[in-house]
Design a protein around this motif. Structure first.
Motif, short mmCIF file in Angstrom:
data_model
loop_
_atom_site.label_atom_id
_atom_site.label_comp_id
_atom_site.label_asym_id
_atom_site.label_seq_id
_atom_site.Cartn_x
_atom_site.Cartn_y
_atom_site.Cartn_z
N ARG B 95 29.74 49.08 55.09
CA ARG B 95 31.19 49.00 54.93
C ARG B 95 31.55 48.00 53.83
O ARG B 95 32.45 48.24 53.03
N GLU B 96 30.82 46.88 53.80
CA GLU B 96 31.10 45.86 52.79
C GLU B 96 30.87 46.42 51.38
O GLU B 96 31.67 46.19 50.47
N VAL B 97 29.79 47.17 51.20
CA VAL B 97 29.51 47.79 49.90
C VAL B 97 30.65 48.75 49.52
O VAL B 97 31.13 48.76 48.39
N ALA B 98 31.11 49.54 50.50
CA ALA B 98 32.20 50.49 50.25
C ALA B 98 33.49 49.75 49.89
O ALA B 98 34.22 50.15 48.98
N LEU B 99 33.76 48.65 50.61
CA LEU B 99 34.97 47.87 50.35
C LEU B 99 34.93 47.25 48.95
O LEU B 99 35.93 47.23 48.23
N GLN B 100 33.75 46.77 48.56
CA GLN B 100 33.62 46.17 47.23
C GLN B 100 33.82 47.21 46.14
O GLN B 100 34.43 46.93 45.11
N GLY B 101 33.33 48.43 46.38
CA GLY B 101 33.53 49.52 45.43
C GLY B 101 35.01 49.83 45.25
O GLY B 101 35.51 49.96 44.13
N ALA B 102 35.73 49.92 46.37
CA ALA B 102 37.17 50.21 46.33
C ALA B 102 37.90 49.06 45.64
O ALA B 102 38.85 49.28 44.86
N ALA B 103 37.46 47.83 45.89
CA ALA B 103 38.08 46.65 45.29
C ALA B 103 37.88 46.66 43.77
O ALA B 103 38.82 46.40 43.01
N ASP B 104 36.68 46.99 43.34
CA ASP B 104 36.39 47.05 41.90
C ASP B 104 37.25 48.11 41.21
O ASP B 104 37.80 47.87 40.13
N ARG B 105 37.38 49.28 41.85
CA ARG B 105 38.19 50.35 41.25
C ARG B 105 39.66 49.93 41.14
O ARG B 105 40.31 50.16 40.12
N ALA B 106 40.16 49.27 42.21
CA ALA B 106 41.57 48.83 42.19
C ALA B 106 41.77 47.77 41.10
O ALA B 106 42.78 47.78 40.39
N ALA B 107 40.79 46.88 40.95
CA ALA B 107 40.90 45.81 39.93
C ALA B 107 40.91 46.41 38.53
O ALA B 107 41.73 46.03 37.68
#
Lengths: 77, 160
Positions: B95-107
């Protein structure tokens, strides 16, 4: 399922001795669980914006999946 | 009521978490073991076993509900507060990996457009993970908007 709900509720409240659960089978086959708690403990099991009772409902739904039943949880004081 | 019923609930927070998670594992009829680890800031219960999908639930809703109840119950009668994390079959790591991916895309999107970008609603512990992850970059800021359970992070390019 009732036992788990009772256990979870007892671990959340100030007066665990006042907690009990009644279970009813509705006409459509779903299970209604009535969670009884001491007068001062209603807020503890409902939580801010109902978050605690909603989490309890989610857990009870997971337990009912096994038995293929719908389950409803209500809090009574 | 039978006094034994209340004496089954341990008083020590980490033991309360263990007892509660074990009860849930038992009720769901899972073949699994529960390991509990306590450090200064956190109590972490890890469930290991086969077929833990039922415990995790769709989009983690069941394990998040259990984690919420466990954190309320752990410190129900103490002023102490620590984060309570319930993990199963490596779910939190994935989940943390998925959250970081979503965070990077939003950034990336926020920087490209120069405008705020909203992330999907997340639980408070997950918002904290994303907030801390993005804070390390320095080129964007995050804040939360909305009411639980729809509360979500908004990513904004840092001014200047």
């Amino acid at each position: 399922m009732e036992d788990l709900l009772e256990y979870l509720a007892r671990s959340l409240v100030d007066d665990p001795g006042a907690v009990f659960v009644e279970s009813f089978e509705e006409d459509d086959g779903s299970i209604a669980l009535e969670l009884h708690v001491g007068e001062g403990d209603v807020g503890k099991v409902i939580g801010r914006n109902g978050r605690t009772v909603n989490a309890l409902r989610t857990l009870m739904r997971a337990c009912a999946v096994d038995e293929g039943q719908r389950v409803l949880v209500d809090v009574v004081d | 009521m039978d006094p034994d019923l209340t004496s089954e609930i341990p008083t020590q927070p980490a033991e309360r978490v263990r007892a509660l998670v074990e009860r849930v594992v038992e009720t769901l009829d899972l073949e699994a073991s529960v390991a509990v680890e306590e450090v200064e800031t956190e109590i972490r219960a890890t469930v290991e076993g086969d077929e833990l999908d039922l415990l995790i639930g769709s989009d983690g809703e069941t394990i998040d509900a259990l984690q919420y109840i466990a954190s309320r119950a752990a410190f129900a009668d103490s002023a102490e507060r620590k984060a309570v994390v319930i993990d199963a079959a490596g779910y939190r790591g994935r989940r943390e990996v998925a959250l970081q991916g979503a965070a990077d895309r939003a950034a990336t999107e926020a920087l490209a457009s120069g405008r705020p970008v909203e992330l999907e609603p997340m639980s408070s512990p997950e918002r904290k993970i994303v907030h801390q992850y993005l804070a390390a970059r320095g080129d964007i800021e995050t804040h939360s908007e909305g009411q639980e359970p729809r509360r979500r992070l908004v990513v904004t390019p840092t001014a200047g």
